[in-house]
Design an enzyme around this catalytic site. Structure first.
Site, short mmCIF file in Angstrom:
data_model
loop_
_atom_site.label_atom_id
_atom_site.label_comp_id
_atom_site.label_asym_id
_atom_site.label_seq_id
_atom_site.Cartn_x
_atom_site.Cartn_y
_atom_site.Cartn_z
N GLY A 1 0.74 -1.21 0.18
CA GLY A 1 0.27 0.29 0.14
C GLY A 1 0.87 0.67 0.55
N THR A 2 1.90 1.59 0.70
CA THR A 2 3.18 1.93 0.45
C THR A 2 3.55 2.63 -0.59
OG1 THR A 2 3.59 2.32 3.34
CG2 THR A 2 4.55 3.50 1.84
N ASN B 1 -8.48 3.72 8.62
CA ASN B 1 -8.18 2.36 9.08
C ASN B 1 -7.93 2.81 10.30
OD1 ASN B 1 -6.19 5.71 8.67
ND2 ASN B 1 -4.77 3.47 9.99
N GLN C 1 -7.67 -1.12 3.18
CA GLN C 1 -8.89 -1.61 4.04
C GLN C 1 -9.90 -1.77 4.34
OE1 GLN C 1 -7.72 -2.26 7.70
NE2 GLN C 1 -5.84 -1.49 7.57
N SER D 1 -2.84 -3.52 -0.91
CA SER D 1 -1.75 -4.19 -0.25
C SER D 1 -2.23 -5.39 0.29
CB SER D 1 -1.75 -3.03 1.10
OG SER D 1 -0.49 -3.83 1.73
N HIS E 1 -0.60 -8.12 1.79
CA HIS E 1 -0.65 -8.44 3.79
C HIS E 1 -1.81 -7.95 4.72
CE1 HIS E 1 0.22 -4.79 6.11
NE2 HIS E 1 0.47 -4.44 5.13
N THR F 1 13.40 -6.50 -10.83
CA THR F 1 12.73 -8.26 -10.84
C THR F 1 11.11 -8.55 -10.05
OG1 THR F 1 15.17 -8.97 -11.88
CG2 THR F 1 13.23 -10.19 -11.14
N CYS G 1 0.99 1.93 12.73
CA CYS G 1 2.43 3.03 11.93
C CYS G 1 2.51 4.06 12.87
CB CYS G 1 1.21 2.91 10.51
SG CYS G 1 1.61 2.55 9.26
#
Length: 385
Positions: free
Chosen positions: A69-70, A149, A178, A199, A201, A237, A325
């Site tokens: 996401g970042t 979030n 989210q 994202s 994860h 890659t 965060c």
């Protein structure tokens, strides 16, 4: 052990890890290599791209892989600024975005761009009328998150999209980190949305994975240059095993999505209904249709959020303060500050965040632990009389 910190990260599913291992073992080539091993890896990569595209009702060439996401937020925002700089230097976002958005905007401000940060009301929502008033001839981007979030409010994406119909040259970016798997795909795939950030994860894929939906015909400049991967937009890659695993995780997530959403909403309601019976509990999240089903933010007056988090940890229940965060940094919740929440309440805020594998039995265990914790810290709270 009860894990209620899924908005911070989710556990990778065993089936997802199996895919990662199998692809690592059987598709070892570089997708850019000309030999057969490279072609096998390339076919696996493009198969994952098509699967993800099909799952979100997009075209394969509209899916661009990222590290999460970042990176996705940074890429859309800064890539738009670079690409559309000849046409304007004004961007619009909200005061309650993830730091990946807010700090990207602040960096652009230091480079001469102008940013309007839309305010929110006491529930955490922007007013679409404020957006309409903020739009200018030199506006090049509007970035609004789908689900906050920290408190879980769902921003009015469809209303924003309707306003932007009259501004076809303004990029519309939605941070959906989210929102994926929460029953919101119809709004996310509003035809006026140009870019969406996801994202891996957050939905049981390996960490370091993610993707962007980039509408065909909309252009952003690359942030990573080099070998020309991802249509010459994101060199480096490709992490083929992790990307394949992410595609698997997304397919699992979106299978029986309505039932999973309903289950999370029921768990959230059971916890919220229980804790709000106490006089010194304040809910920042609401049991309302415009709040996501998996996030519950509340405070116990007089007890700091980190104290509550560690108290639950003693019961092997894992939650967080408002945002992973910022929790370790001890910084103020940007969302609660923008909502003009009482600062004393804001420092007491905690977040329970669910996934499709949590259960009502876990909610009952949480409520039992909550009662013990509430009684333990009773002397720190204001008088309930």
């Amino acid at each position: 052990m009860i894990y209620f910190d899924n908005s911070a990260t989710t556990k990778a599913l065993p089936a997802v890890l199996d895919t990662y291992r199998k692809v690592s073992e059987e598709f070892a080539g570089n997708p850019s290599s000309l030999h057969a091993l490279g072609d096998h890896a390339y076919q696996m990569l493009e198969g994952a791209r098509k699967q993800i595209a099909d799952l979100i009702q997009a075209q394969p060439d509209e899916i661009l892989f990222t590290s999460g996401g970042t990176e996705g937020d940074n890429w859309v925002i800064k890539g738009t600024a670079i690409e559309k700089r000849p046409f304007g230097k004004h961007l619009i976002t909200t005061q309650v975005e993830h730091p990946a958005v807010i700090n990207s905007m602040k960096q652009l401000e230091s480079l001469g761009f102008e940013v309007t940060y839309l305010p929110v009301d006491h529930r955490g929502f922007i007013d679409p009328a404020d957006l309409k008033q903020a739009l200018r001839q030199d506006t090049i981007l509007v970035s609004v998150m789908a689900v906050n979030n920290e408190v879980g409010c769902q921003q009015p994406i469809d209303a924003v999209a309707a306003i932007l119909e009259d501004y076809p040259n303004v990029h519309f970016h939605v941070d959906a980190v989210q929102a994926i798997g929460k029953g919101l795909m119809a709004s996310l795939r509003n035809p006026r949305v140009d870019f969406i950030t996801f994202s891996g994860h957050k939905f049981h894929a390996p960490r370091g994975t993610g993707f962007i939906y980039a509408k065909s015909g909309k252009h952003i400049a690359p942030l990573l240059t080099g070998g020309g991967q991802e249509h010459n937009l994101r060199s480096g890659t490709e992490n083929t095993p992790a990307i394949a695993a992410m595609a698997k995780a997304l397919r699992i997530l979106l299978t029986d999505e309505p039932q999973k959403v309903a289950r999370q909403a029921a768990i959230r309601e059971r916890i919220a209904t229980h804790v709000q019976q106490k006089a010194n509990v304040h809910l920042f999240s609401e049991l309302a249709p415009d709040f996501a089903p998996h996030i519950l933010c509340f405070a116990i007056r007089g007890v700091r959020g980190e104290t509550i988090v560690h108290a639950f940890e003693q019961h092997e229940i894992y939650i967080s303060t408002t945002s992973a965060c910022s929790s370790k940094k001890g910084t103020e919740s940007s969302t609660l500050a923008a909502m003009h929440a009482d600062p004393k309440l804001a420092t007491s805020a905690i977040r329970v965040s669910l996934d499709e594998y949590n259960t009502l039995a876990e909610a009952d265990a949480f409520n039992a632990a909550f009662d013990q914790i509430y009684a333990k810290f009773g002397k720190l709270m204001p008088n309930e009389d």
